[in-house]
Design an enzyme around this catalytic site. Structure first.
Site, short mmCIF file in Angstrom:
data_model
loop_
_atom_site.label_atom_id
_atom_site.label_comp_id
_atom_site.label_asym_id
_atom_site.label_seq_id
_atom_site.Cartn_x
_atom_site.Cartn_y
_atom_site.Cartn_z
N GLU A 65 26.01 -36.19 -31.92
CA GLU A 65 26.41 -36.30 -33.33
C GLU A 65 27.10 -37.63 -33.61
O GLU A 65 26.83 -38.26 -34.65
CB GLU A 65 27.37 -35.17 -33.72
CG GLU A 65 26.80 -33.78 -33.56
CD GLU A 65 27.18 -33.12 -32.24
OE1 GLU A 65 27.44 -31.91 -32.23
OE2 GLU A 65 27.21 -33.82 -31.20
N CYS A 93 31.37 -29.64 -31.51
CA CYS A 93 32.68 -29.51 -30.87
C CYS A 93 33.75 -30.01 -31.85
O CYS A 93 33.42 -30.53 -32.93
CB CYS A 93 32.71 -30.33 -29.58
SG CYS A 93 32.78 -32.11 -29.86
N CYS A 96 33.29 -33.82 -32.84
CA CYS A 96 32.14 -34.05 -33.70
C CYS A 96 32.35 -33.47 -35.10
O CYS A 96 31.94 -34.06 -36.09
CB CYS A 96 30.88 -33.51 -33.05
SG CYS A 96 30.44 -34.43 -31.55
#
Length: 167
Positions: A65, A93, A96
């Protein structure tokens, strides 16, 4: 609030772009990376792609990402990615998710859920917190395909480690 989809509820465009993210994930495998891929779309066209490169780059920041967001910012000459959708093969996560919020992406579509580190609902929903920007989030698009790629990668890794241990 995040939407969960089964295959019958998927939009064909979501499947088309998730397939591009899966191609990026497969390229990550070639580099010995965990297979996570991403693509950013604006107005029906690819703006950027990204894949996991943590091992190659020796960087905790080299997530799919982050790579796609950085490339999109350069391509669009703006840190604001309004009007863009991020497709990623694994639930984002915390790092990101922060980048997604700060980049002002309109929409996030992810494949497999991540019960250990996913923050679009699995562990916590950071996108629902009181930040200044809230992308719409759709989870579970092609989750079987995305999850199988990850499972196969880790199964192969475990087998390789067992083989090396036996030698």
């Amino acid at each position: 609030m995040m939407k969960h989809l089964d295959n019958s509820g998927m939009v064909s465009d979501d499947m088309q772009w998730m397939n591009v993210a899966l191609e990026q994930a497969e390229l990550a495998v070639v580099d010995g990376e965990v297979p996570i891929g991403a693509v950013i779309i604006k107005d029906g066209a690819i703006v950027s792609t990204g894949r996991n490169r943590r091992e190659v780059e020796k960087s905790a920041l080299a997530h799919a990402e982050i790579e796609a967001i950085g490339e999109a910012c350069k391509s669009l000459k703006s840190w604001r990615l309004s009007g863009c959708t991020l497709y990623v093969t694994l639930e984002p996560c915390p790092m990101c998710a922060g980048a997604i919020i700060n980049a002002r992406l309109d929409r996030v579509v992810f494949g497999a859920f991540d019960p250990k580190a996913g923050v679009a609902g699995s562990v916590i929903d950071l996108f629902a917190c009181r930040f200044n920007h809230h992308p719409s989030v759709v989870g579970g698009v092609m989750k079987e395909e995305c999850g199988a790629l990850l499972q196969d990668f880790f199964r192969h890794l475990r087998e390789l480690r067992r083989y090396k241990k036996l030698k």
